[in-house]
Design a protein around this motif. Sequence first.
Motif, PDB file in Angstrom:
ATOM      1  N   SER A   1     128.292  15.780 -52.392  1.00 44.24           N
ATOM      2  CA  SER A   1     126.846  16.087 -52.289  1.00 44.24           C
ATOM      3  C   SER A   1     126.049  15.653 -53.511  1.00 44.24           C
ATOM      4  CB  SER A   1     126.604  17.398 -51.970  1.00 44.24           C
ATOM      5  OG  SER A   1     127.343  17.967 -50.756  1.00 44.24           O
ATOM      6  N   VAL A   2     125.027  15.127 -53.425  1.00 45.49           N
ATOM      7  CA  VAL A   2     124.114  15.125 -54.683  1.00 45.49           C
ATOM      8  C   VAL A   2     122.941  16.072 -54.177  1.00 45.49           C
ATOM      9  CG1 VAL A   2     122.467  13.473 -55.574  1.00 45.49           C
ATOM     10  CG2 VAL A   2     124.536  12.795 -55.034  1.00 45.49           C
ATOM     11  N   LEU A   3     122.729  17.027 -55.175  1.00 50.82           N
ATOM     12  CA  LEU A   3     121.967  18.121 -54.966  1.00 50.82           C
ATOM     13  C   LEU A   3     120.891  18.001 -56.051  1.00 50.82           C
ATOM     14  CD1 LEU A   3     124.889  19.381 -54.870  1.00 50.82           C
ATOM     15  CD2 LEU A   3     123.682  21.046 -53.792  1.00 50.82           C
ATOM     16  N   ASP A   4     119.531  18.430 -55.635  1.00 51.83           N
ATOM     17  CA  ASP A   4     118.608  18.597 -56.548  1.00 51.83           C
ATOM     18  C   ASP A   4     117.542  19.671 -56.460  1.00 51.83           C
ATOM     19  OD1 ASP A   4     116.180  18.030 -54.634  1.00 51.83           O
ATOM     20  OD2 ASP A   4     117.019  16.111 -54.574  1.00 51.83           O
ATOM     21  N   ARG A   5     116.686  19.971 -57.283  1.00 48.64           N
ATOM     22  CA  ARG A   5     115.739  21.039 -57.452  1.00 48.64           C
ATOM     23  C   ARG A   5     114.200  20.590 -57.160  1.00 48.64           C
ATOM     24  NH1 ARG A   5     118.215  25.407 -55.560  1.00 48.64           N
ATOM     25  NH2 ARG A   5     119.987  26.075 -57.065  1.00 48.64           N
ATOM     26  N   GLY A   6     114.151  19.399 -56.363  1.00 49.68           N
ATOM     27  CA  GLY A   6     112.678  18.856 -56.006  1.00 49.68           C
ATOM     28  C   GLY A   6     112.234  19.776 -54.742  1.00 49.68           C
ATOM     29  N   PRO A   7     111.163  19.130 -54.295  1.00 44.46           N
ATOM     30  CA  PRO A   7     110.394  19.916 -53.147  1.00 44.46           C
ATOM     31  C   PRO A   7     111.140  19.883 -51.956  1.00 44.46           C
ATOM     32  CG  PRO A   7     109.567  17.741 -53.620  1.00 44.46           C
ATOM     33  CD  PRO A   7     110.274  17.920 -54.669  1.00 44.46           C
ATOM     34  N   GLY A   8     112.341  18.880 -51.689  1.00 42.00           N
ATOM     35  CA  GLY A   8     112.761  19.068 -50.502  1.00 42.00           C
ATOM     36  C   GLY A   8     112.074  18.342 -49.654  1.00 42.00           C
ATOM     37  N   ILE A   9     112.833  18.585 -48.113  1.00 35.67           N
ATOM     38  CA  ILE A   9     112.090  17.858 -47.036  1.00 35.67           C
ATOM     39  C   ILE A   9     112.181  18.912 -45.945  1.00 35.67           C
ATOM     40  CG2 ILE A   9     112.461  15.361 -47.677  1.00 35.67           C
ATOM     41  CD1 ILE A   9     114.609  15.598 -45.403  1.00 35.67           C
ATOM     42  N   PRO A  10     110.928  18.742 -45.178  1.00 36.49           N
ATOM     43  CA  PRO A  10     110.959  19.656 -43.905  1.00 36.49           C
ATOM     44  C   PRO A  10     112.231  19.329 -43.045  1.00 36.49           C
ATOM     45  CG  PRO A  10     109.009  18.799 -44.299  1.00 36.49           C
ATOM     46  CD  PRO A  10     109.856  18.092 -45.308  1.00 36.49           C
ATOM     47  N   MET A  11     113.320  20.233 -42.561  1.00 39.54           N
ATOM     48  CA  MET A  11     114.451  20.132 -41.991  1.00 39.54           C
ATOM     49  C   MET A  11     113.920  19.264 -40.743  1.00 39.54           C
ATOM     50  SD  MET A  11     116.887  20.469 -43.644  1.00 39.54           S
ATOM     51  CE  MET A  11     116.092  19.808 -45.097  1.00 39.54           C
ATOM     52  N   SER A  12     112.935  19.522 -40.131  1.00 42.17           N
ATOM     53  CA  SER A  12     112.439  19.073 -38.878  1.00 42.17           C
ATOM     54  C   SER A  12     112.364  17.329 -39.248  1.00 42.17           C
ATOM     55  CB  SER A  12     111.067  19.521 -38.393  1.00 42.17           C
ATOM     56  OG  SER A  12     110.075  19.082 -39.391  1.00 42.17           O
ATOM     57  N   GLN A  13     112.217  16.914 -40.347  1.00 42.70           N
ATOM     58  CA  GLN A  13     111.973  15.512 -40.550  1.00 42.70           C
ATOM     59  C   GLN A  13     113.413  14.915 -41.079  1.00 42.70           C
ATOM     60  OE1 GLN A  13     108.486  14.008 -42.651  1.00 42.70           O
ATOM     61  NE2 GLN A  13     107.547  16.071 -42.335  1.00 42.70           N
ATOM     62  N   ALA A  14     114.297  15.467 -41.008  1.00 40.17           N
ATOM     63  CA  ALA A  14     115.629  15.251 -41.813  1.00 40.17           C
ATOM     64  C   ALA A  14     116.238  13.950 -41.104  1.00 40.17           C
ATOM     65  CB  ALA A  14     116.810  16.330 -41.612  1.00 40.17           C
ATOM     66  N   GLU A  15     116.304  14.182 -39.762  1.00 43.32           N
ATOM     67  CA  GLU A  15     116.629  12.961 -39.063  1.00 43.32           C
ATOM     68  C   GLU A  15     115.860  11.807 -39.087  1.00 43.32           C
ATOM     69  OE1 GLU A  15     119.630  12.503 -37.410  1.00 43.32           O
ATOM     70  OE2 GLU A  15     119.996  14.391 -38.503  1.00 43.32           O
ATOM     71  N   LYS A  16     114.634  11.732 -39.320  1.00 43.11           N
ATOM     72  CA  LYS A  16     113.480  10.861 -39.313  1.00 43.11           C
ATOM     73  C   LYS A  16     113.902  10.121 -40.630  1.00 43.11           C
ATOM     74  CE  LYS A  16     108.730   9.735 -39.954  1.00 43.11           C
ATOM     75  NZ  LYS A  16     107.227  10.035 -40.054  1.00 43.11           N
ATOM     76  N   ALA A  17     114.235  10.923 -41.860  1.00 46.32           N
ATOM     77  CA  ALA A  17     114.106  10.361 -43.207  1.00 46.32           C
ATOM     78  C   ALA A  17     115.576   9.399 -43.283  1.00 46.32           C
ATOM     79  CB  ALA A  17     114.447  11.465 -44.126  1.00 46.32           C
ATOM     80  N   LYS A  18     116.375   9.466 -42.337  1.00 50.81           N
ATOM     81  CA  LYS A  18     117.705   8.488 -42.360  1.00 50.81           C
ATOM     82  C   LYS A  18     117.312   7.279 -41.508  1.00 50.81           C
ATOM     83  CE  LYS A  18     120.535  11.809 -40.869  1.00 50.81           C
ATOM     84  NZ  LYS A  18     121.801  12.445 -40.355  1.00 50.81           N
TER      85      LYS A  18
END
Length: 200
Positions: free
Chosen positions: A124-141
């Motif tokens: 994994s690559v982890l960060d402490r940024g704003p993240g993304i809404p989990m509802s958009q996780a599939e769209k982001a890929k």
Amino acid sequence: TPLTKLRLAAAMLEDGSNEELQQSMTRNIEAIDATIGQFLDFARAGEGESAQPGDLARLLRAIAADFRAQGHAVAEKLETLPGFAFRPVAMRRLIVNLLENAVRHAGQGIAVHCARDHGTVHFSVLDRGPGIPMSQAEKAKQPFSRLDRDSAKPGAGLGLAIVDRIAKLHGGTLELLARDGGGLEARVSLSIGPERTPGY
């Protein structure tokens, strides 16, 4: 090529006669170059590369060190992993894309983790940024997908699509998860079959 002509025109302005224009041209050239690079990476995505035995933890450690040398704070939590076959150039592209994504969108709290769970390797690559809404996780890929947070930033929306494609090429998966305490965890899981001891 058009890019070469633009670079030449920008170089001709380095006499300081129009510094603002020169800087603007340079930024735009770099953005175009990065976008073309993403298209090429997506088109290739490791499909013409042969898998070979390698040490994934060592590769993760080396790339994290490269990012630290560039001034980015990247922590590590890397277990010893069994040797298994992967495409080294494609895997490097995958890891670099994830770290570049963390630097671009978070810039803080970046860490690289890897562990083995029976016949599966997770990293994994982890960060402490704003993240993304989990509802958009599939769209982001998805290829050419850009979330609302990315609308003002350069790019073609291919970074995570390249990661997803390379993971699938290795029979694996990419998950975008909410990190405990805030931020994003981009986790790649690869099936390596029955447990083996290090050394292949």
